[in-house]
Design an enzyme around this catalytic site. Structure first.
Site, PDB file in Angstrom:
ATOM      1  N   GLU A 126       0.777  -1.176  -0.034  1.00  0.00           N
ATOM      2  CA  GLU A 126       0.179   0.238   0.003  1.00  0.00           C
ATOM      3  C   GLU A 126       0.787   1.183   0.167  1.00  0.00           C
ATOM      4  OE1 GLU A 126      -4.245  -1.675   1.932  1.00  0.00           O
ATOM      5  OE2 GLU A 126      -2.890  -0.525   3.363  1.00  0.00           O
ATOM      6  N   GLU A 144      -5.678  -8.347  -0.830  1.00  0.00           N
ATOM      7  CA  GLU A 144      -6.134  -8.103   0.465  1.00  0.00           C
ATOM      8  C   GLU A 144      -7.789  -7.839  -0.041  1.00  0.00           C
ATOM      9  OE1 GLU A 144      -4.863  -5.411   3.167  1.00  0.00           O
ATOM     10  OE2 GLU A 144      -2.710  -5.830   2.759  1.00  0.00           O
TER      11      GLU A 144
END
Ligand code: BGP
Length: 479
Positions: free
Chosen positions: A182, A376
């Site tokens: 991320e 995810e």
């Protein structure tokens, strides 16, 4: 049952991160990572954002990463449970400080390397393909103290040494890699993302983009090294995903949503295309932010582009140009979003939007034309153990079913190449945003509470058999 199913080589599985899962924070020579200093409780947010400095542990705080759910000592049992569900793939992160405890040593810590050797062997034994994140909010605190984290260009060499070490050691065991988890979290939690602590008088945006430039160069270097050392390897970038919708169809809202989206895409635009995009160059210039260009930087970015785009998806987001509307924003992971009146939210306020996953996948594929990997996705929820010992987590099954359905539509109806799907936290683990244990994502329950009490025993939830069936049918049976 439907006719829609994914191909046999689709990588179904689950995803974890060392600091939220492994525990054993100081075992076998492991050094202190910045994430080992991110406490449980009200100070957690300010520490992750760098608003509160915590460069050593203290007696007034507890630190969830220290024990987490002790995967370090349970990994054989945990991987056997993944295998029982039929996992084809397991996404994990290597803890940098197990390999280089301070980050700048000449030689790596053999005990740390040996741990991941055993772990990868265990995966291979069960036919599970590892997908490895090199840095998941996890860098040596010594490098933060010495260099100010990614603000310093010397970080690129430290990271390259770490990458070279793990690529060489695991070249026969790991084919799929992700550089930074991320990477756009740099905007939202700069301390966790890159060790950034803004000094007094320093321009925070200048500091942020300096870190970003170094991280992007380090990512490009890592891609090149992986390709050199591990022929046939594939390396991805990783976005905290979730498209931004305009709150209304007013052109100002549409434009604001686009600009916000771009500020998050900025990083992976460079990782996947190999150059700073024009919109960013102009914006940085307008904001008076200098990029630290040095000889060879442009060539490095251009020659180290990623092979696939991986991303997390929990929710979509909504943006408005109206300051009054913006005042009422809510949390959506570390992001803020305008509440979307068409969506329900989880107990933590993250808005649930399965079609948003299909929209996000289309946005990403239209933009990059590279294979995608959903690394995810999941629902954080409180679970209750019934009198008979079962855990009836139908809410989790409902969430996952609708998201997997949308994902399959994106593949079968829209023609998007998707390498795999690893749901977040297949075994309950520590929440990144809150440090809680009670925000659970797993198919497998772990006996531990927010205060740290519990036996750490694992127990299957209802969703365990459901996910097993989904994998066995390649997504055809979602009932
Ligand atoms: C992502 C992180 C993960 C993970 C997930 C869920 O941002 O990459 O580390 O934790 O969010 O968030 P949380 O744990 O806060 O519910």
């Amino acid at each position: 049952m439907t006719e829609k199913r994914l191909p046999d080589n689709f990588l179904w599985g689950g995803a974890t991160a060392a600091n939220q899962f492994e525990g054993a924070w100081d075992a076998d020579g492991k050094g202190l990572s910045l994430i080992d200093l991110v406490p449980y409780g009200p100070d957690r947010g300010p520490v992750t954002r760098g608003e509160l400095r915590m460069l050593d542990c203290d007696a007034d705080h507890s630190y969830p990463s220290h024990e987490a759910v002790d995967h370090y000592h349970h990994f054989k049992e945990d991987i056997a449970l993944f295998a029982e569900m039929g996992f084809k793939c397991y996404r994990l992160s290597i803890s940098w400080t197990r390999i280089f405890p301070n980050g700048d040593e000449e030689t790596p810590n053999e005990a740390g390397l040996a741990f991941y050797d055993e772990l990868f062997d265990e995966c291979r034994k069960h036919g599970i393909e590892p997908l490895v994140t090199l840095c998941h909010f996890d860098l040596p605190i010594c490098l933060v103290k010495k260099f100010g984290g990614w603000k310093d260009r010397q970080m690129i060499d430290c990271f390259a040494k770490y990458c070279r070490t793990v690529f060489t050691r695991y070249k026969d065991k790991v084919k799929y890699w992700i550089t930074f988890n991320e990477i756009n979290m740099l905007h939202h939690m700069p301390f966790s993302a890159c060790g950034l602590l803004v000094d007094e008088g320093e321009n925070p945006d200048q500091a942020k983009y300096l870190c970003a430039h170094h991280e992007l160069l380090a990512s490009a270097q890592a891609v090149k090294l992986a390709h050199e050392i591990i022929p046939g390897s594939m390396v991805g970038c990783m976005l905290a995903g979730g498209s931004f919708y305009p709150f209304t169809c007013a052109p100002e809202d549409v434009w604001k949503a686009k600009q916000t989206e771009r500020s998050n895409y900025f990083f992976i635009d460079i990782q996947s295309r190999g150059a700073y995009p024009n919109y960013a160059l102009r914006q940085l210039e307008r904001d008076g932010i200098q990029i630290d260009w040095q000889e060879g930087d442009r060539e490095l970015l251009a020659s180290g582009t990623v092979d696939f785009i991986s991303f997390s998806y929990y929710c979509s987001r909504c943006m408005s140009a109206d300051p009054e509307v913006l005042k009422k924003r809510i949390a959506a992971n570390a992001f803020k979003t305008v509440r979307n009146p068409h969506l329900q939210a989880s107990e933590w306020g993250w808005q649930i939007d399965p079609l948003g996953l299909r929209i996000t996948m289309n946005d990403l594929y239209d933009r990059y034309q590279k294979p995608l990997f959903i690394v995810e996705n999941g629902l954080g929820a409180k679970d209750v153990i019934e009198a008979d010992g079962s855990i009836q987590d139908d809410y989790r099954i409902d969430y996952l079913r609708e998201h997997i359905r949308a994902m399959i539509d994106a593949v079968t109806e829209d023609g998007i190449p998707l390498m795999g799907y690893t749901s977040w936290g297949p075994i309950d683990l520590v929440s990144a945003s809150t440090g809680e244990m009670s925000k659970r994502y797993g198919f497998i329950y772990v006996d531990k509470d927010d205060q740290g009490a519990g036996t750490l025993a694992r127990r299957k939830k209802k969703s365990f058999d459901w996910y097993k069936k989904v994998i066995a049918s390649n997504g055809a049976d979602l009932d």
